[in-house]
Design a protein around this motif. Sequence first.
Motif, PDB file in Angstrom:
ATOM      1  N   ARG A 287       0.845  -1.209   0.000  1.00 50.68           N
ATOM      2  CA  ARG A 287       0.000   0.000   0.000  1.00 50.68           C
ATOM      3  C   ARG A 287       0.873   1.248   0.000  1.00 50.68           C
ATOM      4  O   ARG A 287       0.599   2.212  -0.717  1.00 50.68           O
ATOM      5  N   GLU A 288       1.924   1.236   0.806  1.00 50.66           N
ATOM      6  CA  GLU A 288       2.834   2.380   0.863  1.00 50.66           C
ATOM      7  C   GLU A 288       3.544   2.580  -0.478  1.00 50.66           C
ATOM      8  O   GLU A 288       3.694   3.702  -0.951  1.00 50.66           O
ATOM      9  N   LEU A 289       3.956   1.488  -1.100  1.00 51.99           N
ATOM     10  CA  LEU A 289       4.593   1.572  -2.410  1.00 51.99           C
ATOM     11  C   LEU A 289       3.635   2.163  -3.446  1.00 51.99           C
ATOM     12  O   LEU A 289       4.018   3.024  -4.241  1.00 51.99           O
ATOM     13  N   ALA A 290       2.389   1.712  -3.438  1.00 49.25           N
ATOM     14  CA  ALA A 290       1.395   2.251  -4.376  1.00 49.25           C
ATOM     15  C   ALA A 290       1.179   3.736  -4.139  1.00 49.25           C
ATOM     16  O   ALA A 290       1.088   4.523  -5.086  1.00 49.25           O
ATOM     17  N   ARG A 291       1.123   4.148  -2.859  1.00 52.55           N
ATOM     18  CA  ARG A 291       0.951   5.561  -2.532  1.00 52.55           C
ATOM     19  C   ARG A 291       2.139   6.375  -3.025  1.00 52.55           C
ATOM     20  O   ARG A 291       1.969   7.436  -3.632  1.00 52.55           O
ATOM     21  N   LEU A 292       3.335   5.873  -2.812  1.00 57.37           N
ATOM     22  CA  LEU A 292       4.533   6.577  -3.254  1.00 57.37           C
ATOM     23  C   LEU A 292       4.625   6.640  -4.775  1.00 57.37           C
ATOM     24  O   LEU A 292       5.071   7.647  -5.340  1.00 57.37           O
ATOM     25  N   ARG A 293       4.193   5.579  -5.453  1.00 55.86           N
ATOM     26  CA  ARG A 293       4.188   5.597  -6.916  1.00 55.86           C
ATOM     27  C   ARG A 293       3.209   6.640  -7.448  1.00 55.86           C
ATOM     28  O   ARG A 293       3.508   7.350  -8.401  1.00 55.86           O
ATOM     29  N   GLU A 294       2.032   6.703  -6.832  1.00 54.75           N
ATOM     30  CA  GLU A 294       1.049   7.714  -7.248  1.00 54.75           C
ATOM     31  C   GLU A 294       1.610   9.119  -7.034  1.00 54.75           C
ATOM     32  O   GLU A 294       1.460   9.990  -7.881  1.00 54.75           O
ATOM     33  N   GLU A 295       2.255   9.319  -5.899  1.00 53.35           N
ATOM     34  CA  GLU A 295       2.855  10.615  -5.598  1.00 53.35           C
ATOM     35  C   GLU A 295       3.963  10.941  -6.604  1.00 53.35           C
ATOM     36  O   GLU A 295       4.055  12.065  -7.102  1.00 53.35           O
ATOM     37  N   ALA A 296       4.790   9.961  -6.923  1.00 53.25           N
ATOM     38  CA  ALA A 296       5.872  10.175  -7.887  1.00 53.25           C
ATOM     39  C   ALA A 296       5.308  10.458  -9.279  1.00 53.25           C
ATOM     40  O   ALA A 296       5.815  11.336  -9.984  1.00 53.25           O
ATOM     41  N   ASP A 297       4.243   9.742  -9.658  1.00 60.32           N
ATOM     42  CA  ASP A 297       3.615   9.991 -10.954  1.00 60.32           C
ATOM     43  C   ASP A 297       3.058  11.402 -11.028  1.00 60.32           C
ATOM     44  O   ASP A 297       3.178  12.068 -12.051  1.00 60.32           O
ATOM     45  N   ALA A 298       2.442  11.846  -9.941  1.00 64.76           N
ATOM     46  CA  ALA A 298       1.883  13.200  -9.921  1.00 64.76           C
ATOM     47  C   ALA A 298       2.996  14.239 -10.035  1.00 64.76           C
ATOM     48  O   ALA A 298       2.863  15.226 -10.758  1.00 64.76           O
ATOM     49  N   ARG A 299       4.086  14.025  -9.321  1.00 65.39           N
ATOM     50  CA  ARG A 299       5.208  14.963  -9.400  1.00 65.39           C
ATOM     51  C   ARG A 299       5.866  14.929 -10.774  1.00 65.39           C
ATOM     52  O   ARG A 299       6.242  15.950 -11.323  1.00 65.39           O
ATOM     53  N   ARG A 300       5.998  13.738 -11.314  1.00 65.43           N
ATOM     54  CA  ARG A 300       6.652  13.571 -12.612  1.00 65.43           C
ATOM     55  C   ARG A 300       5.865  14.262 -13.716  1.00 65.43           C
ATOM     56  O   ARG A 300       6.423  14.811 -14.650  1.00 65.43           O
ATOM     57  N   ALA A 301       4.565  14.285 -13.599  1.00 64.74           N
ATOM     58  CA  ALA A 301       3.719  14.887 -14.620  1.00 64.74           C
ATOM     59  C   ALA A 301       3.890  16.399 -14.676  1.00 64.74           C
ATOM     60  O   ALA A 301       3.548  17.018 -15.666  1.00 64.74           O
ATOM     61  N   HIS A 302       4.424  16.999 -13.622  1.00 64.00           N
ATOM     62  CA  HIS A 302       4.531  18.455 -13.547  1.00 64.00           C
ATOM     63  C   HIS A 302       5.967  18.951 -13.561  1.00 64.00           C
ATOM     64  O   HIS A 302       6.240  20.055 -13.146  1.00 64.00           O
ATOM     65  N   ARG A 303       6.889  18.143 -14.055  1.00 63.64           N
ATOM     66  CA  ARG A 303       8.290  18.552 -14.062  1.00 63.64           C
ATOM     67  C   ARG A 303       8.633  19.255 -15.366  1.00 63.64           C
ATOM     68  O   ARG A 303       8.140  18.901 -16.428  1.00 63.64           O
ATOM     69  N   VAL A 304       9.504  20.236 -15.260  1.00 62.75           N
ATOM     70  CA  VAL A 304      10.013  20.958 -16.420  1.00 62.75           C
ATOM     71  C   VAL A 304      11.528  20.968 -16.310  1.00 62.75           C
ATOM     72  O   VAL A 304      12.080  21.235 -15.234  1.00 62.75           O
ATOM     73  N   PHE A 305      12.188  20.674 -17.411  1.00 62.11           N
ATOM     74  CA  PHE A 305      13.640  20.632 -17.427  1.00 62.11           C
ATOM     75  C   PHE A 305      14.170  21.678 -18.403  1.00 62.11           C
ATOM     76  O   PHE A 305      13.515  22.023 -19.378  1.00 62.11           O
TER      77      PHE A 305
END
Length: 170
Positions: free
Chosen positions: A101-119
């Motif tokens: 469950r914690e891994l799934a939560r962290l993956r969702e959080e990482a996906d959300a952050r990844r979607a808003h990154r600019v390089f």
Amino acid sequence: MRNKRQEGAAEARERATAADVPIFVISVAAELAGMHPQTLRQYDRLGLVTPSRTRGRGRRYSVADIDALREVQRLSKDEGINLAGIRHIMDLRRELRAARRELARLREEADARRAHRVFAATSSGDVVLVRHGTRLQASDRGARARPGGELIVHPSRTDALVVWNHDRSR
């Protein structure tokens, strides 16, 4: 837009929630599990399967609890594992479910952050993470990223911003 992993996690949470609703009294749970009610009380005392309690301290079993009772019975009868070993196995399984469950939560959080990154690329060729709506100034082009990978820059009209948006759906 949600990806397949997010949809799968949401469905799993819904199933888990439905399976965890304590609705069965001990006599019904014992019948569904194919055991005597006294066996369920013993498993509760040993901490193998701990049902929810009502205000009057009555036991209420969920579908997940009944599945756990059946698994305890299978491990005991078919595998020949003693109750102490079964308790250890059940504890490890609970820990594994919590870790998943914690891994799934962290993956969702990482996906959300990844979607808003600019390089952006600096003049030295470094690729750095910048905040939305910002551009590298000429003075920032030779800069290196701070620990953590983020370079804080100020808005500028002089340079172009290089944006990379990795689309994971392909």
